[in-house]
Scaffold this motif. Structure first.
Motif, mmCIF file in Angstrom:
data_model
loop_
_atom_site.group_PDB
_atom_site.id
_atom_site.type_symbol
_atom_site.label_atom_id
_atom_site.label_comp_id
_atom_site.label_asym_id
_atom_site.label_seq_id
_atom_site.Cartn_x
_atom_site.Cartn_y
_atom_site.Cartn_z
ATOM 1 N N VAL A 162 0.848 -1.191 0.000
ATOM 2 C CA VAL A 162 0.000 0.000 0.000
ATOM 3 C C VAL A 162 0.887 1.246 0.000
ATOM 4 O O VAL A 162 1.965 1.267 0.607
ATOM 5 N N GLN A 163 0.473 2.265 -0.707
ATOM 6 C CA GLN A 163 1.247 3.499 -0.758
ATOM 7 C C GLN A 163 1.100 4.280 0.544
ATOM 8 O O GLN A 163 0.134 4.101 1.282
ATOM 9 N N GLN A 164 2.071 5.116 0.837
ATOM 10 C CA GLN A 164 2.016 5.911 2.055
ATOM 11 C C GLN A 164 0.782 6.810 2.027
ATOM 12 O O GLN A 164 0.512 7.486 1.038
ATOM 13 N N GLY A 165 0.023 6.757 3.119
ATOM 14 C CA GLY A 165 -1.231 7.498 3.160
ATOM 15 C C GLY A 165 -2.405 6.714 2.619
ATOM 16 O O GLY A 165 -3.548 7.180 2.687
ATOM 17 N N GLY A 166 -2.134 5.530 2.064
ATOM 18 C CA GLY A 166 -3.211 4.670 1.583
ATOM 19 C C GLY A 166 -3.868 3.927 2.727
ATOM 20 O O GLY A 166 -3.441 4.017 3.883
ATOM 21 N N SER A 167 -4.905 3.154 2.418
ATOM 22 C CA SER A 167 -5.683 2.487 3.459
ATOM 23 C C SER A 167 -5.734 0.982 3.234
ATOM 24 O O SER A 167 -5.795 0.504 2.093
ATOM 25 N N ILE A 168 -5.701 0.263 4.346
ATOM 26 C CA ILE A 168 -5.942 -1.178 4.343
ATOM 27 C C ILE A 168 -7.287 -1.417 5.024
ATOM 28 O O ILE A 168 -7.498 -0.969 6.158
ATOM 29 N N TYR A 169 -8.176 -2.103 4.318
ATOM 30 C CA TYR A 169 -9.477 -2.486 4.866
ATOM 31 C C TYR A 169 -9.440 -3.976 5.178
ATOM 32 O O TYR A 169 -8.825 -4.770 4.458
ATOM 33 N N VAL A 170 -10.105 -4.354 6.253
ATOM 34 C CA VAL A 170 -10.263 -5.765 6.596
ATOM 35 C C VAL A 170 -11.751 -6.018 6.809
ATOM 36 O O VAL A 170 -12.408 -5.300 7.580
ATOM 37 N N VAL A 171 -12.283 -7.035 6.108
ATOM 38 C CA VAL A 171 -13.691 -7.384 6.238
ATOM 39 C C VAL A 171 -13.803 -8.850 6.635
ATOM 40 O O VAL A 171 -13.043 -9.689 6.158
ATOM 41 N N GLY A 172 -14.709 -9.140 7.560
ATOM 42 C CA GLY A 172 -14.866 -10.522 7.985
ATOM 43 C C GLY A 172 -16.061 -10.693 8.895
ATOM 44 O O GLY A 172 -16.676 -9.714 9.355
ATOM 45 N N GLU A 173 -16.382 -11.960 9.144
ATOM 46 C CA GLU A 173 -17.520 -12.272 9.993
ATOM 47 C C GLU A 173 -17.144 -12.108 11.459
ATOM 48 O O GLU A 173 -16.014 -12.359 11.856
ATOM 49 N N ASN A 174 -18.120 -11.685 12.244
ATOM 50 C CA ASN A 174 -17.886 -11.501 13.683
ATOM 51 C C ASN A 174 -17.416 -12.800 14.328
ATOM 52 O O ASN A 174 -16.509 -12.808 15.161
ATOM 53 N N LYS A 175 -18.021 -13.913 13.935
ATOM 54 C CA LYS A 175 -17.643 -15.203 14.521
ATOM 55 C C LYS A 175 -16.269 -15.657 14.055
ATOM 56 O O LYS A 175 -15.693 -16.582 14.627
ATOM 57 N N GLY A 176 -15.751 -15.011 13.014
ATOM 58 C CA GLY A 176 -14.427 -15.368 12.501
ATOM 59 C C GLY A 176 -13.297 -14.598 13.154
ATOM 60 O O GLY A 176 -12.135 -14.778 12.790
ATOM 61 N N GLY A 177 -13.636 -13.710 14.100
ATOM 62 C CA GLY A 177 -12.603 -12.999 14.833
ATOM 63 C C GLY A 177 -12.348 -11.580 14.380
ATOM 64 O O GLY A 177 -11.333 -10.985 14.753
ATOM 65 N N ILE A 178 -13.266 -11.002 13.597
ATOM 66 C CA ILE A 178 -13.036 -9.649 13.102
ATOM 67 C C ILE A 178 -12.974 -8.635 14.241
ATOM 68 O O ILE A 178 -12.284 -7.617 14.149
ATOM 69 N N LYS A 179 -13.648 -8.915 15.352
ATOM 70 C CA LYS A 179 -13.662 -7.955 16.452
ATOM 71 C C LYS A 179 -12.284 -7.792 17.084
ATOM 72 O O LYS A 179 -11.961 -6.736 17.619
ATOM 73 N N SER A 180 -11.475 -8.854 17.030
ATOM 74 C CA SER A 180 -10.117 -8.760 17.577
ATOM 75 C C SER A 180 -9.081 -8.442 16.503
ATOM 76 O O SER A 180 -7.900 -8.274 16.813
ATOM 77 N N ALA A 181 -9.517 -8.345 15.245
ATOM 78 C CA ALA A 181 -8.572 -8.131 14.148
ATOM 79 C C ALA A 181 -7.995 -6.722 14.154
ATOM 80 O O ALA A 181 -6.929 -6.484 13.579
ATOM 81 N N SER A 182 -8.676 -5.781 14.790
ATOM 82 C CA SER A 182 -8.207 -4.396 14.779
ATOM 83 C C SER A 182 -6.900 -4.225 15.543
ATOM 84 O O SER A 182 -6.118 -3.316 15.257
ATOM 85 N N LYS A 183 -6.636 -5.090 16.514
ATOM 86 C CA LYS A 183 -5.431 -4.948 17.336
ATOM 87 C C LYS A 183 -4.173 -5.054 16.486
ATOM 88 O O LYS A 183 -3.258 -4.219 16.599
ATOM 89 N N LEU A 184 -4.108 -6.060 15.627
ATOM 90 C CA LEU A 184 -2.932 -6.230 14.773
ATOM 91 C C LEU A 184 -2.864 -5.123 13.733
ATOM 92 O O LEU A 184 -1.787 -4.603 13.417
ATOM 93 N N LEU A 185 -4.017 -4.742 13.222
ATOM 94 C CA LEU A 185 -4.071 -3.686 12.213
ATOM 95 C C LEU A 185 -3.613 -2.347 12.788
ATOM 96 O O LEU A 185 -3.022 -1.526 12.079
ATOM 97 N N SER A 186 -3.849 -2.138 14.074
ATOM 98 C CA SER A 186 -3.518 -0.855 14.710
ATOM 99 C C SER A 186 -2.015 -0.618 14.800
ATOM 100 O O SER A 186 -1.584 0.496 15.086
ATOM 101 N N ASN A 187 -1.206 -1.658 14.566
ATOM 102 C CA ASN A 187 0.246 -1.470 14.534
ATOM 103 C C ASN A 187 0.675 -0.590 13.365
ATOM 104 O O ASN A 187 1.781 -0.049 13.361
ATOM 105 N N LEU A 188 -0.215 -0.450 12.371
ATOM 106 C CA LEU A 188 0.096 0.339 11.184
ATOM 107 C C LEU A 188 -0.460 1.751 11.255
ATOM 108 O O LEU A 188 -0.049 2.630 10.490
#
Length: 363
Positions: A123-149
């Motif tokens: 991804v280019q600097q200033g660009g965005s990464i989106y993550v989509v997934g089912e709640n039962k698949g762990g999307i609610k905890s997926a933000s923690k790893l993403l927040s490192n960026l």
């Protein structure tokens, strides 16, 4: 043509896809991109079933393990469909930088972590990464790893799914898939091997109990051509080839990550092999004396055995007269009856409190 629940959530936010420069990673279906026909974009598929359905022309892809070892881009196969470029690959290495990337959340956390690293490098600097997934698949905890960026926002939530967005403020290091490869040693029937494995591959970093039992009970009378179906990291075929060098073994899996792992597993033992990417056995026409498998569709209790029956019928079609199918499965599933519907002779070679090993003979 039903959209998956994550794709329905993306469709609900279709206004996000107004600009060029998108990369979509591992869409859960082949139909969401049909909503974006006027937009130029790239799609990375690590799974051949959705790739083949998306490009609508390729039933099976044959690869040489030596070619996989030398690939710099990661691409096994690619196809242009309108304005969309589809790649079947374990990873993507390109100087191109995307303005936006969307990742469909995978099942394994380690796989997700690897995808985040790869997406961050693309991804280019200033660009965005989106993550989509089912709640039962762990999307609610997926933000923690993403927040490192960077800062993470929830864009929307519906269909029991969530859509997250992270703006990547700082440039990220290049992605090196070799850093994600892990190695472990196994020993079965006096044969030892070093296995290479990537996150997202079945039984990552360990020899699972079912495969171990199957390897212990395989007869020494195997001959000719062998298909290691749903090969994963290539454990079954590699051990057989080390024990019986005269065998001609092919390795098949739906996952590019599995095929990449298998190529490295073979290289660790100084071996090479033919690798096949396919959805089940669809598009496979080669005949084999034996098919050996720990199949991927026997976990959990399912009343619909359509996929299993199709595999058994296809296996019987590909096995030569006098050949057989060896498989291990969860003990509680009705495989003896299912196999007996197609094969003339079915035997149970071994059984534990969890698994059974079956031999189905084509007379």
């Amino acid at each position: 043509m039903m959209l998956s629940a994550p794709s329905q959530l993306l469709e609900r936010n279709i206004e996000l896809f107004n600009d060029e420069g998108w990369l979509i990673i591992n869409p859960a279906d082949a139909y969401f991109t049909d909503r974006l026909t006027d937009l130029s974009l790239d799609v990375l598929h690590q799974y051949f079933d959705i790739y083949a359905e998306s490009v609508r022309v390729i039933p099976c892809t044959i690869l040489d393990s030596r070619d996989i070892l030398t690939t710099q881009t990661g691409i096994f196969s690619d196809q242009k469909v309108g304005k969309h470029q589809h790649f079947f690959a374990p990873f993507l290495s390109t100087p191109q930088r995307y303005s936006n990337i969307v990742i469909y959340l995978p099942k394994a956390k380690a796989h997700y972590a690897m995808l985040i690293k790869m997406a961050a490098s693309l991804v280019q600097q200033g660009g965005s990464i989106y993550v989509v997934g089912e709640n039962k698949g762990g999307i609610k905890s997926a933000s923690k790893l993403l927040s490192n960026l960077g800062h993470v926002d929830k864009v929307d939530s519906a269909r029991h799914c969530s859509l997250l967005r992270c703006e990547v403020a700082q440039p990220q290091p290049d992605f090196d898939i070799q850093q994600s490869l892990s190695y472990f040693d196994i020993a079965v029937n006096g044969q030892e091997a070093t296995i290479a494995s990537l996150p997202g591959v079945f039984s990552h970093e360990e020899l699972d109990e079912g495969t171990h039992l199957l390897l212990e009970k395989l007869p020494s009378s195997l001959r000719g051509g062998i298909l290691d179906f749903a090969c994963g990291a290539g454990i079954i075929g590699c051990l057989l080839k080390r024990q019986f060098p005269h065998l001609n073994i092919s390795y098949l899996d739906v996952s590019a990550l599995a095929l990449y792992s298998t190529a490295h597993t073979l290289a660790e033992s100084g071996l090479t092999g033919t690798l096949m990417a396919a959805n089940g056995l669809h598009g496979v026409d080669e005949q084999f004396n034996h098919i050996v498998t720990n199949p991927p569709f026997h976990t959990g209790i399912k009343t619909d055995y359509t996929v299993t029956k199709r595999f058994i019928a296809d296996a019987a079609r590909l096995i030569t007269s006098g050949g057989n199918l060896h498989m291990v499965a969860n003990r509680f599933l009705p495989y003896p009856g299912l196999l007996a519907e197609t094969f003339e002779r079915v035997q149970t070679l071994a059984q534990t409190n969890r698994f059974s090993v079956y031999q189905a003979i084509k007379v």
